[in-house]
Scaffold this active site. Structure first.
Site, PDB file in Angstrom:
ATOM      1  CD  GLN A   1      49.470  91.678  -9.083  1.00 52.48           C
ATOM      2  OE1 GLN A   1      50.370  92.475  -9.203  1.00 52.48           O
ATOM      3  NE2 GLN A   1      49.009  91.018  -9.955  1.00 52.48           N
TER       4      GLN A   1
ATOM      5  CE1 TYR B   1      48.528  79.865 -16.876  1.00 51.88           C
ATOM      6  CE2 TYR B   1      46.938  81.355 -17.888  1.00 51.88           C
ATOM      7  CZ  TYR B   1      47.909  80.427 -18.008  1.00 51.88           C
ATOM      8  OH  TYR B   1      48.426  79.838 -19.069  1.00 51.88           O
TER       9      TYR B   1
ATOM     10  CD  GLU C   1      47.761  79.179  -9.285  1.00 55.29           C
ATOM     11  OE1 GLU C   1      48.909  78.737  -9.306  1.00 55.29           O
ATOM     12  OE2 GLU C   1      47.201  80.088  -9.837  1.00 55.29           O
TER      13      GLU C   1
ATOM     14  CB  CYS D   1      53.642  91.322 -14.755  1.00 61.61           C
ATOM     15  SG  CYS D   1      54.412  89.983 -14.745  1.00 61.61           S
TER      16      CYS D   1
END
Length: 462
Positions: A291, A324, A348, A418
Site C-alpha cells: 500500500q 491476492y 498470491e 481500490c
C-alpha cells in the site's frame, strides 16, 4: 477564487479530429475516473481539472469525429466553484501547463479542489457505482455515505507527503519526469509533493538518467533503507546502470528491474525493502505490491479485522483465507487472530511476492502460502472457511472468482478494493447469488487524486 486566464500555445503532439480546438462548457456532475461530465453540441465530453458547476474554457484532447465521447482539459476558468483552490503543484496544474503548450502530469488531478470537496465527490462516485453496477436502489444503510480522511496526523490536513512509493518516467534528455494523462508526453519534474520527504530527499531529478526508461522508488514509512529501481532502455549496458546507481544519494539501495518479468538485479545494497505494519515486519522485493499511503496498512487492517471480529467470524481456531495476499499484510494479522489452533490459506499469483510472503510468515505454522491464480487454488484446496479476505487488483475479482467464493460457502467475505467500479460490479455478482452487504467503509488513501479505497463486509443471505 479569482479565475485564471490562460492562453494556449502550439500543441505538444500531433492531433487528429477536433483535438486542439477550444470550447466553452458548463460542467456537470463528477464521473468515475477523475473527470466531470459536460456536453458540447450534443456530445458527451469528459473534462479533467474542473469542478461541478463551473463554466470553463477547455482544450479538446481526444476528439475524433467517430468517437462516442470526447475528452478535454480545462485551460481557463470563467465561473469558478467556491471549492476551487490554486493547485499546489505547477506541473500538475492544467491552467499553467497548457500555457506552455503541453498537458499537465497525471497523479494529482484533484489538486485544484478543496480536500473536503474531493471527498464528497469521491462519495458521489461510489454511490453512483453502487446503484448503477451493484443494483442497489439507494445508498446502503450500512455505509455512512462519506469518505473518511486518513493520515491527517502526519500531513496536518494538507493531503501531501503521503506516498511511500512513486513511479517516474525519463525524458529523452535523461531527466526525471512524469507522463501527462493519456499521453506519451513526459514533463520534467523537480519535486513530487505527494511523495514522502524520504523520496524527495533522494533528489533523483539531479541525476543523468540516460539509458533508463522508468524509475520506481520505495521509501518505507518506518524509516528503513529506500530502494530505487531502474528499468533500462533497450540496449543499455549494465555498466551504464551501475554508473547511475553510484550517483544515487541518501544511502538508498539501487537495483535494475524488468517491468515485464519482475526480475530484479542488484546494483547497490538490497533488492528489497523492510516494511512494518500491525506489529509485523514484511520484506517486499523489487516492485512487489505494498500500500502506497504511509497509513494505509494500519487503516485497512483495522477495518478488516473490526468487521470480522464484530461478526465473530475471526477468532481462535477459525479457518480463514487471504486471497491476492501480496507479501502477507493481512495474512500475518489473521494468523495472530486464529492462533495455532486455526489455519490461514494465503494465495498470491506473483512468484516473487509469494516468495516474500513465505519469508515473512515462516514462523507461523498455521499459515499455508500458495503461489498461483486464486481460482485454481480454490479448486485445488477446498475448505470450509469461516472468513475470506479478498484484496484483488484494480480489475477486481471477477465473475468466476466470485462464483467460486459463493460455492465455497464461507461465513463472511471482507472485500478490500481500490476501484469503486470493479467493486460494485463484483458486489452485484454476490447480491445476485443471495449475499448481502453487511458493512462498508470508504477511505481517502489517495488525496488530490480521484482514487479511493473501500472495505466491505459481505455475508450470505438468510
Amino acid at each position: 477564487m479569482t479565475a485564471r486566464t490562460s492562453t494556449t500555445a502550439t500543441p505538444a503532439t500531433e492531433e487528429t479530429g477536433h483535438a486542439g480546438e477550444e470550447a466553452v462548457l458548463d460542467v456537470g456532475p463528477v464521473a468515475h475516473g477523475g473527470h466531470c461530465v459536460a456536453r458540447h453540441e450534443g456530445r458527451v465530453v469528459f473534462v479533467r481539472h474542473a469542478v461541478p458547476g463551473e463554466k470553463v474554457r477547455v482544450r479538446l484532447t481526444d476528439a475524433g469525429d467517430d468517437a462516442k465521447f470526447w475528452r478535454a482539459d480545462v485551460i481557463e476558468v470563467l465561473e469558478a466553484s467556491p471549492d476551487r483552490v490554486e493547485h499546489f503543484w505547477r506541473p500538475a496544474d492544467s491552467l499553467r501547463a497548457w500555457v506552455h503548450g503541453h498537458p499537465p502530469v497525471g497523479g494529482a488531478e484533484f489538486g485544484h479542489i478543496t480536500l473536503a470537496r474531493q471527498r464528497s465527490l469521491k462519495a458521489e462516485v461510489l454511490a453512483e457505482q453502487l446503484t448503477r453496477l451493484a443494483g442497489l436502489e439507494d445508498v446502503p444503510s450500512v455505509w455512512s455515505g462519506g469518505v473518511e480522511a486518513v493520515g491527517e496526523g502526519h500531513d496536518g490536513g494538507a493531503g501531501l507527503g503521503w506516498r511511500t512509493r512513486a513511479s517516474f518516467s525519463v525524458t529523452p534528455g535523461g531527466k526525471l519526469g512524469m507522463h501527462a494523462h493519456r499521453s506519451h508526453h513526459i514533463v520534467p519534474v523537480q519535486e513530487m509533493p505527494l511523495a514522502s520527504d524520504a523520496i524527495n530527499g533522494l533528489r533523483l531529478w539531479d541525476l543523468d538518467l540516460q539509458g533508463v526508461e522508468r524509475v520506481e522508488v520505495a521509501a518505507p514509512a518506518n524509516g528503513s533503507r529506500p530502494l530505487v529501481l531502474l528499468a533500462p532502455a533497450p540496449g543499455t549496458k549494465e555498466k551504464r546502470l551501475r554508473g547511475v546507481a553510484a550517483d544515487v544519494q541518501g544511502g538508498a539501495s539501487v537495483a535494475a528491474f524488468d517491468p515485464l518479468t519482475g526480475g530484479v538485479t542488484q546494483l547497490r545494497g538490497r533488492t528489497w525493502v523492510q516494511e512494518s505494519a500491525a506489529g509485523h515486519e514484511y520484506r517486499v522485493t523489487g516492485d512487489g505490491f505494498w500500500q502506497i499511503h504511509r497509513d494505509a496498512p494500519g487503516t485497512l487492517v483495522g477495518a478488516v479485522t473490526e468487521f470480522l471480529k464484530r461478526g465473530e467470524f475471526l477468532h481462535a481456531g477459525a479457518v480463514v483465507a487471504d486471497l491476492y495476499a501480496g507479501a502477507g499484510l493481512f495474512t500475518g494479522v489473521l494468523a495472530d487472530a486464529v492462533g495455532e489452533t486455526g489455519s490461514v490459506l494465503s494465495v498470491e499469483g506473483a512468484p516473487g511476492t509469494s516468495r516474500d510472503a513465505r519469508k515473512n510468515l515462516h514462523s507461523a505454522p498455521q499459515v499455508e502460502v500458495v503461489q498461483g491464480r486464486v481460482e485454481r487454488v480454490l479448486r485445488q484446496k477446498p475448505r470450509n472457511f469461516d472468513a475470506i479476505v479478498l484484496d484483488p487488483p484494480r480489475a477486481g475479482a471477477g465473475k468466476a472468482v466470485v462464483g467460486q467464493l459463493v460455492s465455497s460457502q464461507p461465513r463472511a467475505v471482507t472485500y478490500v478494493s481500490c476501484d469503486p467500479a470493479s467493486f460494485a460490479r463484483d458486489l452485484g455478482y454476490f447480491r445476485r447469488s443471495g449475499w448481502e452487504l453487511a458493512g462498508l467503509r470508504a477511505f481517502d488513501l489517495y488525496p488530490h487524486t480521484h482514487h479511493l479505497e473501500t472495505v466491505a463486509l459481505l455475508t450470505p443471505g438468510p
